[in-house]
Design an enzyme around this catalytic site. Structure first.
Site, short mmCIF file in Angstrom:
data_model
loop_
_atom_site.label_atom_id
_atom_site.label_comp_id
_atom_site.label_asym_id
_atom_site.label_seq_id
_atom_site.Cartn_x
_atom_site.Cartn_y
_atom_site.Cartn_z
CG HIS A 14 -0.51 2.74 -8.25
ND1 HIS A 14 0.41 3.38 -8.58
CD2 HIS A 14 -1.40 3.06 -7.39
CE1 HIS A 14 0.37 3.85 -6.67
NE2 HIS A 14 -0.71 3.71 -6.71
CB SER A 17 2.29 8.08 -8.36
OG SER A 17 3.02 7.44 -7.17
CB THR A 26 -0.43 9.47 -2.64
OG1 THR A 26 0.96 9.66 -2.87
CG2 THR A 26 -0.81 10.03 -4.31
CD GLU A 92 -3.49 4.23 -0.75
OE1 GLU A 92 -4.49 4.20 -0.17
OE2 GLU A 92 -2.09 3.96 -0.81
NE ARG A 93 -5.34 5.29 5.57
CZ ARG A 93 -4.54 5.26 6.52
NH1 ARG A 93 -3.37 4.10 7.06
NH2 ARG A 93 -3.50 6.01 7.78
NE ARG A 119 4.39 3.90 4.71
CZ ARG A 119 4.58 3.01 4.91
NH1 ARG A 119 5.00 2.57 5.93
NH2 ARG A 119 4.91 2.49 3.22
NE ARG A 120 1.84 -0.69 5.99
CZ ARG A 120 1.69 0.11 5.14
NH1 ARG A 120 0.96 0.77 4.62
NH2 ARG A 120 3.32 -0.18 3.81
N GLY A 186 -1.69 0.59 -2.65
CA GLY A 186 -1.40 -0.42 -1.59
C GLY A 186 -2.36 -0.35 -0.83
#
Length: 251
Positions: A14, A17, A26, A92-93, A119-120, A186
């Site tokens: 997307h 945002s 988010t 999204e996660r 985050r990763r 993402g």
């Protein structure tokens, strides 16, 4: 389409945002696109047209930012009329208790290592969100048919919910020779690319997907990529966009 190729897959994250612009986590919170995000959706549609890559069917998440981006892109490409399937498994996660929090502030408070783990990392979820709290989705009507609404997720959780849906549902359209557009997020797209390209649990941490730039995969009859890693329709903008995603959490 060459003789070896089955369907063509197009992945689209997307556009920007409101919370991307504010550098907030988010997840499942349903925020709007910015003006820049709307323009990215339009540019994505122009790229589809320029490359004569015209989707036959659209899959999106249940979140407005993906739905709006897809609508804008398809309208621009004059493919607004194609069938649409929306499913929560492309969401999204879920970022748990981090939803609504500023990435730079979380990084400052917990340190680089913990921030990057949340985050990763592949299998370290953030702390769970409090049910009933402002940014929780446990009472959201769009998830009423779920046995359990997530309170947090790591990327592994996204893989576990998404890949069976890919194999059971989306694959059939590709095997029928269709051009399939998936407009998602993402981390749901990272989960799918991990599966397609056989990326290890460790190496997936380094993969960043930019907003609003279509990524094309040509697939063989086993749905393995003929072009591993895919092909961005605007490689230069994609490289810059991926670098910007990697740097989120900075001030």
């Amino acid at each position: 389409m060459n003789g070896m190729s089955t369907g063509t897959l197009v992945l689209l994250r997307h556009g920007e945002s409101e919370w991307n612009a504010l550098n907030l986590f988010t997840g499942w919170v349903d925020v709007h696109l910015t003006d820049k995000g709307i323009a990215e959706g339009k540019r994505a549609g122009e790229l589809l047209l320029e490359h004569n890559l015209l989707p036959d069917v659209l899959y999106t998440s249940l979140l407005r930012r993906a739905i709006s981006t897809a609508n804008i892109a398809l309208d621009t490409a004059d493919r607004h009329w194609i069938p649409v399937i929306r499913d929560w498994r492309l969401n999204e996660r879920h970022y748990g208790a981090l939803q609504g929090r500023n990435k730079a502030q979380v990084k400052d408070k917990y340190g680089d290592e913990q921030f990057m783990l949340w985050r990763r990392s592949y299998d370290t979820p953030p702390p769970t969100i409090e049910p009933g709290s402002e940014y929780s989705q446990d009472t959201d009507p769009r998830y009423a048919n779920l046995d359990e609404v997530p309170l947090t997720e790591c990327l592994k959780d996204v893989v576990v919910r998404l890949i069976p849906y890919w194999e059971d549902t989306i694959s059939a359209d590709l095997l029928a020779g269709k051009t399939v557009l998936i407009t998602a997020h993402g981390n749901s797209l990272r989960a799918l690319v991990k599966h397609l390209d056989g990326i290890s649990d460790e190496d997936i941490a380094g993969l960043n997907i930019p907003t609003g730039i279509p990524l094309r995969y040509d697939l063989d009859e086993n749905l393995k990529p003929l072009n591993p890693g895919g092909t961005y329709l605007d490689p230069e903008a994609a490289a810059a966009g991926a670098a910007a995603v990697a740097n989120q959490g900075g001030k």
